[in-house]
Scaffold this active site. Structure first.
Site, PDB file in Angstrom:
ATOM      1  N   HIS A 160      53.831  62.497  65.439  1.00 31.53           N
ATOM      2  CA  HIS A 160      53.817  62.181  66.863  1.00 31.53           C
ATOM      3  C   HIS A 160      52.738  61.154  67.148  1.00 31.53           C
ATOM      4  CE1 HIS A 160      55.344  63.391  70.840  1.00 31.53           C
ATOM      5  NE2 HIS A 160      54.201  62.884  71.262  1.00 31.53           N
TER       6      HIS A 160
ATOM      7  N   ASP B  87      56.950  70.443  79.721  1.00 35.52           N
ATOM      8  CA  ASP B  87      56.436  69.120  79.353  1.00 35.52           C
ATOM      9  C   ASP B  87      57.346  68.029  79.890  1.00 35.52           C
ATOM     10  OD1 ASP B  87      54.662  67.228  77.995  1.00 35.52           O
ATOM     11  OD2 ASP B  87      56.407  66.861  76.734  1.00 35.52           O
TER      12      ASP B  87
ATOM     13  N   ARG C 141      53.684  62.623  85.530  1.00 36.14           N
ATOM     14  CA  ARG C 141      52.455  61.930  85.109  1.00 36.14           C
ATOM     15  C   ARG C 141      52.695  60.437  84.969  1.00 36.14           C
ATOM     16  NH1 ARG C 141      51.210  64.217  79.781  1.00 36.14           N
ATOM     17  NH2 ARG C 141      49.374  62.897  79.804  1.00 36.14           N
TER      18      ARG C 141
ATOM     19  N   SER D  14      50.455  68.132  76.062  1.00 32.54           N
ATOM     20  CA  SER D  14      51.814  67.573  76.079  1.00 32.54           C
ATOM     21  C   SER D  14      52.313  67.387  74.642  1.00 32.54           C
ATOM     22  CB  SER D  14      51.782  66.229  76.824  1.00 32.54           C
ATOM     23  OG  SER D  14      52.927  65.482  76.575  1.00 32.54           O
TER      24      SER D  14
ATOM     25  N   LYS E   2      55.098  70.191  72.545  1.00 34.85           N
ATOM     26  CA  LYS E   2      56.357  69.733  71.945  1.00 34.85           C
ATOM     27  C   LYS E   2      56.404  70.080  70.463  1.00 34.85           C
ATOM     28  CE  LYS E   2      56.175  65.349  73.568  1.00 34.85           C
ATOM     29  NZ  LYS E   2      55.561  65.165  74.857  1.00 34.85           N
TER      30      LYS E   2
HETATM   31  N1  URA Z   1      52.622  61.427  74.168  1.00 34.99           N
HETATM   32  C1  URA Z   1      53.010  62.632  74.681  1.00 34.99           C
HETATM   33  O1  URA Z   1      53.903  63.285  74.146  1.00 34.99           O
HETATM   34  N2  URA Z   1      52.371  63.078  75.762  1.00 34.99           N
HETATM   35  C2  URA Z   1      51.378  62.415  76.372  1.00 34.99           C
HETATM   36  O2  URA Z   1      50.853  62.898  77.333  1.00 34.99           O
HETATM   37  C3  URA Z   1      50.992  61.168  75.849  1.00 34.99           C
HETATM   38  C4  URA Z   1      51.632  60.694  74.741  1.00 34.99           C
END
Ligand code: URA
Length: 434
Positions: free
Chosen positions: A82, A161, A168, A183, A187
């Site tokens: 990620h 999320d 956001r 966040s 995930k």
């Molecule tokens: N990537 C994400 O999944 N969430 C964030 O808040 C910022 C980058």
């Protein structure tokens, strides 16, 4: 428990209990807490921050707002990666099929574009028909059959999320360590992978602009993941200038396919190799990084990476023709070069300005739920450190609207800093936290 009291408490800088965090997050996910109260709470968090315990509680509440997948029946180790978000960052599109082609399953949940930074879901949706809305059963079934699956947040997976992320994006509440950490990690925890490589960006096009902030974010996320039994590595990588050359959804898919075939821009190709090798190491497929890099190179040269990409696109309903003819994706009506205003070396290219110019062209959202234009963006011809003569093209803009084109041109000219002497670009990889 009233939302207004919880917002006030955070605004005053006090520490929230798990019950208060749950009340806000689950209330919002159910639709009981309206957007304006969630926005105010998020802004209070941006200003006041959160303790380690609050950040863990927020992550776990968001992760458990839907199903938490158990992938152990598929494979003892499932990999994921990620990025914390950047400009031109199409690494997932390359690395996920590349690693999966080596037999290490990759099960991943991604997000949409956020502010000036692009999102993997939006990029994949430039492929006509590509479906990112998978149920829990579809996610598990595809991972079992193909070793690769990528989905967005849904009613089943981390719905909190998905909803908070969309808010956001348009309320200037992205740049916050606890909000980014929760966040990302919610995930990762919900999607069930247990060998996770985090690509934490630092620089002008990252949410964490200094290396110190990026390291603090990486350490928080590694601690949260390790605390729930996940194998974690964080790579701190450069986002002073865009990664690769393409910025904008279908343009980035095109560049990712070229990279999977071995013809990508050198910085993107090297970055993908670093992340993929860390995934193979963490997933127990290779015992050293050198062995992982050599095996990955072999797989790419034998065409295994691009074939896995093809299987993935087809499995998620995407048009296979894109793999052979990326130009079959939506293309912008106007293509215009941006000439260099002077001769010299490119001293800096502010990645955030480039990302904002792409948003101005229509590649990202300025309002919640806005539709984006997958065809627009830009392709850099020169990067930091290169010599350019006056009037030589710096980049090509792809646009569908003359007004937006003019706005983006203006923004892009302001993104460059010029130097009379040669400049060495910042290193791609700053450090690795294991
Ligand atoms: N990537 C994400 O999944 N969430 C964030 O808040 C910022 C980058």
């Amino acid at each position: 428990m009233h939302a207004v009291d919880i917002i006030r408490k955070k605004r005053q800088g006090a520490e929230l209990s798990r019950a208060e965090i749950e009340s806000m997050v689950l209330g919002f996910t159910r639709g009981d807490v309206p957007d304006y109260q969630m926005s105010a709470w998020l802004m209070a968090i941006v200003w006041r921050g959160m303790s380690q315990q609050e950040t863990i509680d927020l992550t776990m509440t968001m992760a458990h707002s839907g199903d938490v997948l158990d992938l152990s029946s598929i494979s003892p180790l499932v990999a994921d990666k990620h990025s914390t978000g950047g400009v031109g960052d199409k690494t997932t599109l390359v690395v996920a099929p590349w690693v999966a082609s080596m037999g290490l399953p990759v099960g991943k949940m991604s997000g949409r574009g956020l502010g000036f930074s692009g999102g993997t879901l939006d990029k994949l949706e430039s492929i006509p028909g590509f479906n990112v809305n998978l149920t829990r059963e579809q996610f598990m079934d595809q991972l079992r059959r193909l070793d690769i699956v990528l989905a967005g947040q849904s009613a089943d997976l981390a719905p909190a999320d998905g909803r908070m992320y969309a808010l956001r994006d348009v309320t200037a509440t992205v740049e916050s360590l606890p909000l980014i950490a929760s966040s990302v990690m919610s995930k990762k925890i919900a999607a069930g992978a247990n060998a996770i490589v985090l690509d934490v960006k630092t620089g002008s096009g990252a949410f964490m602009q200094t290396e110190e902030e990026a390291v603090a974010l990486a350490e928080t996320m590694v601690r949260i993941g390790a605390g729930v039994g996940r194998r974690m590595t964080a790579v701190i990588s450069d986002m002073e200038q865009p990664l690769g050359q393409a910025v904008g959804n279908s343009l980035e898919v095109t560049e990712a396919i070229a990279t999977l075939r071995g013809f990508g821009p050198p910085d993107l190709a090297e970055h993908c190799l670093v992340i993929a090798a860390e995934m193979l190491l963490l997933g127990g497929r290779c015992s050293t990084l050198e062995a992982a890099r050599a095996a990955l190179r072999r797989a790419m040269h034998r065409g295994k990476a691009v074939s896995k990409f093809r299987e993935w696109v087809v499995a998620q309903g995407g048009d296979e023709e894109v793999v052979d003819r990326p130009q079959s994706m939506p293309r912008a009506r106007l293509r215009v070069d941006l000439p260099a205003p002077c001769s010299g070396y490119i001293g800096a290219l502010n990645a955030m300005d480039v990302g904002l110019a792409a948003v101005a062209l229509g590649a990202g959202r300025q309002k919640k739920g806005e539709t984006i234009d997958h065809s627009v963006g830009l392709v850099l011809k020169k990067k930091v450190g290169e010599r350019v003569e006056a009037s030589e093209p710096l980049l090509t803009l792809h646009a569908n609207d003359e007004g937006r084109l003019a706005e983006a041109q203006e923004m892009l000219l302001g993104a460059y800093r010029w130097s009379d002497v040669p400049v060495i670009p910042a290193p791609l990889i700053r450090r690795v936290i294991r």
